[in-house]
Design a protein around this motif. Sequence first.
Motif, PDB file in Angstrom:
ATOM      1  N   UNK A   1       0.855  -1.193   0.000  1.00 18.72           N
ATOM      2  CA  UNK A   1       0.000   0.000   0.000  1.00 18.72           C
ATOM      3  C   UNK A   1       0.892   1.243   0.000  1.00 18.72           C
ATOM      4  N   UNK A   2       0.547   2.204  -0.832  1.00 19.41           N
ATOM      5  CA  UNK A   2       1.229   3.498  -0.846  1.00 19.41           C
ATOM      6  C   UNK A   2       0.254   4.577  -0.434  1.00 19.41           C
ATOM      7  N   UNK A   3       0.651   5.379   0.553  1.00 23.88           N
ATOM      8  CA  UNK A   3      -0.245   6.435   1.042  1.00 23.88           C
ATOM      9  C   UNK A   3       0.431   7.795   0.889  1.00 23.88           C
TER      10      UNK A   3
ATOM     11  N   UNK B   1       1.794   8.143  -4.379  1.00 25.13           N
ATOM     12  CA  UNK B   1       1.348   6.879  -3.780  1.00 25.13           C
ATOM     13  C   UNK B   1       2.027   5.686  -4.457  1.00 25.13           C
ATOM     14  N   UNK B   2       2.282   5.777  -5.768  1.00 22.46           N
ATOM     15  CA  UNK B   2       2.998   4.690  -6.440  1.00 22.46           C
ATOM     16  C   UNK B   2       4.446   4.617  -5.960  1.00 22.46           C
ATOM     17  N   UNK B   3       5.097   5.758  -5.888  1.00 26.57           N
ATOM     18  CA  UNK B   3       6.512   5.787  -5.484  1.00 26.57           C
ATOM     19  C   UNK B   3       6.726   5.244  -4.082  1.00 26.57           C
ATOM     20  N   UNK B   4       5.863   5.625  -3.147  1.00 27.85           N
ATOM     21  CA  UNK B   4       6.057   5.157  -1.770  1.00 27.85           C
ATOM     22  C   UNK B   4       5.708   3.662  -1.670  1.00 27.85           C
ATOM     23  N   UNK B   5       4.816   3.176  -2.551  1.00 25.41           N
ATOM     24  CA  UNK B   5       4.555   1.728  -2.588  1.00 25.41           C
ATOM     25  C   UNK B   5       5.802   0.985  -3.097  1.00 25.41           C
ATOM     26  N   UNK B   6       6.491   1.550  -4.078  1.00 30.35           N
ATOM     27  CA  UNK B   6       7.743   0.945  -4.566  1.00 30.35           C
ATOM     28  C   UNK B   6       8.769   0.883  -3.425  1.00 30.35           C
ATOM     29  N   UNK B   7       8.851   1.963  -2.646  1.00 30.88           N
ATOM     30  CA  UNK B   7       9.798   1.978  -1.530  1.00 30.88           C
ATOM     31  C   UNK B   7       9.409   0.920  -0.490  1.00 30.88           C
ATOM     32  N   UNK B   8       8.108   0.751  -0.229  1.00 29.97           N
ATOM     33  CA  UNK B   8       7.656  -0.280   0.707  1.00 29.97           C
ATOM     34  C   UNK B   8       8.038  -1.672   0.181  1.00 29.97           C
ATOM     35  N   UNK B   9       7.924  -1.850  -1.131  1.00 30.67           N
ATOM     36  CA  UNK B   9       8.295  -3.128  -1.741  1.00 30.67           C
ATOM     37  C   UNK B   9       9.808  -3.358  -1.629  1.00 30.67           C
ATOM     38  N   UNK B  10      10.597  -2.315  -1.908  1.00 31.41           N
ATOM     39  CA  UNK B  10      12.053  -2.409  -1.756  1.00 31.41           C
ATOM     40  C   UNK B  10      12.415  -2.786  -0.317  1.00 31.41           C
ATOM     41  N   UNK B  11      11.715  -2.150   0.626  1.00 30.40           N
ATOM     42  CA  UNK B  11      12.001  -2.418   2.034  1.00 30.40           C
ATOM     43  C   UNK B  11      11.685  -3.875   2.384  1.00 30.40           C
ATOM     44  N   UNK B  12      10.560  -4.378   1.855  1.00 28.48           N
ATOM     45  CA  UNK B  12      10.228  -5.782   2.083  1.00 28.48           C
ATOM     46  C   UNK B  12      11.344  -6.682   1.545  1.00 28.48           C
ATOM     47  N   UNK B  13      11.806  -6.392   0.337  1.00 32.42           N
ATOM     48  CA  UNK B  13      12.859  -7.207  -0.278  1.00 32.42           C
ATOM     49  C   UNK B  13      14.146  -7.130   0.552  1.00 32.42           C
ATOM     50  N   UNK B  14      14.432  -5.931   1.083  1.00 37.93           N
ATOM     51  CA  UNK B  14      15.631  -5.762   1.902  1.00 37.93           C
ATOM     52  C   UNK B  14      15.491  -6.540   3.208  1.00 37.93           C
TER      53      UNK B  14
END
Lengths: 410, 410
Positions: free
Chosen positions: A85-87, A384-397
């Motif tokens: 989710x991106x908020x 909202x898309x960009x912060x969702x990408x960052x959340x995904x990167x964080x999950x991968x990290x």
Amino acid sequence: MAVSRRTSRDIRSESRLDVLHVLLSQGETTRNEIARTTGLSPATVATVVGELLVEGIVVETKVTVGRIGRPTATLAMNPDRGRVVGIDVAETYVRAELFDTALTQIALVDVERDEHLLDPDSVVEAIGSALDRVLEQGGVDRRDVLGVGVSLPGLVQAPAGVSVLVPNWTWHTVELDRLRERVGLPLVIDNPLKVIATAELWLGRGRSHSSLVTVNLGTGVGAAIVLEGRILRGATNLAGEWGHSLLALDGRGCRCGRRGCVEAYVGAPGIRQTLREIAPDHPLLALDSQRDFIEAMAGAADGPEHDAAVDGTIARTAWYLGSALADLVAVVNPEVVTLTGWTAWALGDRLLPATREHLRDQAPGTAGADVELGVSTIGGSTVSTGIAVIALERFLADAGLLTSRTPIAL
Amino acid sequence: MAVSRRTSRDIRSESRLDVLHVLLSQGETTRNEIARTTGLSPATVATVVGELLVEGIVVETKVTVGRIGRPTATLAMNPDRGRVVGIDVAETYVRAELFDTALTQIALVDVERDEHLLDPDSVVEAIGSALDRVLEQGGVDRRDVLGVGVSLPGLVQAPAGVSVLVPNWTWHTVELDRLRERVGLPLVIDNPLKVIATAELWLGRGRSHSSLVTVNLGTGVGAAIVLEGRILRGATNLAGEWGHSLLALDGRGCRCGRRGCVEAYVGAPGIRQTLREIAPDHPLLALDSQRDFIEAMAGAADGPEHDAAVDGTIARTAWYLGSALADLVAVVNPEVVTLTGWTAWALGDRLLPATREHLRDQAPGTAGADVELGVSTIGGSTVSTGIAVIALERFLADAGLLTSRTPIAL
């Protein structure tokens, strides 16, 4: 701080990030195409893709068997690996977007906010309820959510984790803890500038250029800098605060407390101030909302009747913007500068020609003439898309799939 | 331009560069110590060192046989691999330094120049004769010279190769060709800022910090930016032209043609202008040479008699400098800022306390308080040493020992 040198772990991680970048930006692709685009060796690509397949991050969508050579598999992100989710928290609204892990939008919720109501409690609640609603709308179980990203206006500074610069909106650790508790899921927080740069890098001009600057023009103003395909965060995640660099020593007061900041001239309230200086009784000054004001400016500039005060304000704004961009180009010397944010979308076409001219005249050497300046091609949901990408990167990290010397976000 | 992604060749090259960095900065070292400092694996270090030994770039200086384990070899740069020359061309002098490949100085020649005589012919001849003299003084055969580096003031822009910004000193391809012909040896040209950053990176604060900005204060003013252990060159080698970013919109005229540049306030002529505004008849204004003027300012500030105009000028300069540094810190957010150049050496201690305060007050968040600000610890020959390092890097690159996505220099 000790010098952090590139380790083999970093290099493996960077290869993974490059591969994921191609997968996310191109949708479907092949191992060969990934190798061609990234410059990585076919062997490295094969290894990285193998690991991502095992982790369920990537799937083979089809296998083509040609007459000659080995069969070719088409690869894509696995949309069913989970949800992110991106908020996007702005002063006037909260937007929550739900994505699958291939970054396809599943649900979207927009909540309007009273831009004068900025106490942390009401903001935390607005974020929490937008999250609840978007998960409900998407029919998603909270256990399937890999991460939630929240973009907060102002500074998001490591390690303190404080968002400031918005008047009455100083978030300290306590508010961040309250937000973390309300969200109740793995959370990353970042600043809209870093978020916009992430979107530009993964989905916009970053697909074809390795050094670029994205300038956000809204109530606030800032820049995000991408160098060699990576976002410049700086020592404490504050890099890119160009909006609070000087345009005019001892000039207009800025809401950050300093005088003469770029934001005080090219932020929406700064543009209103310019119009007020040119025509103190102009009817557009009666508009309360900043966004309405900027859109009315664009309408007046396009309208059948010539409005000298509006034209003068746009010309003066282009001069301020071109001068301030020249400074950014002088320091960073990027290939591309993109403008984003609602002021850019509304007034960009009218501002661009004169801004480009001032930039060319004022940047050192031919840096201003060489740089490509345009309005970003990414649409309205950039944040909202960009912060969702960052959340995904964080999950991968966090899953050990990526490491990075630079902090991803808070 | 296409996105240039990291290739395995780049990575091998970066490993070499990291190893050479340790060898050059530490003098003698061991494979283990190199692995510890760089974060590279022992196997990678062994491979890289092996290749450098074969090429004669590195030598084993001694082998220690302990009671337990394998013998440990001490490694160092091979001083006899060849010679490099670094030439610092300033408006008032030309300095040529001859080094061996371990960067030990062999000879030094200083030529004073008339700062009003700036036609390319006389500058080319001054460079050529300084080179001839330093080679003669060092008793070195031209065939042993691996490379000559020349630092030219002003912009050195890729790919055009033009040095501008010094009045009457616009070098086009024709002057560069003439210089190349006069030197008659492998030649690299770069801008003093990139050169100073190279020196800071290899021999100064770059040994312990990976993100830093070096600010040069002399006649001209500029910044060199080091991020993640690498110099930021920008798309056309113009990054860091902070001296020609705005301090004051429509402010003092700058010699670059723009108004209000940082340089017009904190360059030596700018400091003189500040004194003139405070005390139009001050006796120090009679001094013709900029450097004499700055040194006399320092003397007056230290002298037994209180000179309110000098103190006021220093206070005002600290305000200008702190404000301008705050902008740089806002955009780049580095760990360290070092000041260098003769104004920094003469006035640095007097400027620092107030500058630090203004920087802290004006930079966003705690970025100004977090950054370490000080005068560079590298001494007077920074430029000639730095450009010699660049000449050495270029030799290694041309010999196929290094590659880099970013151009080393012209």
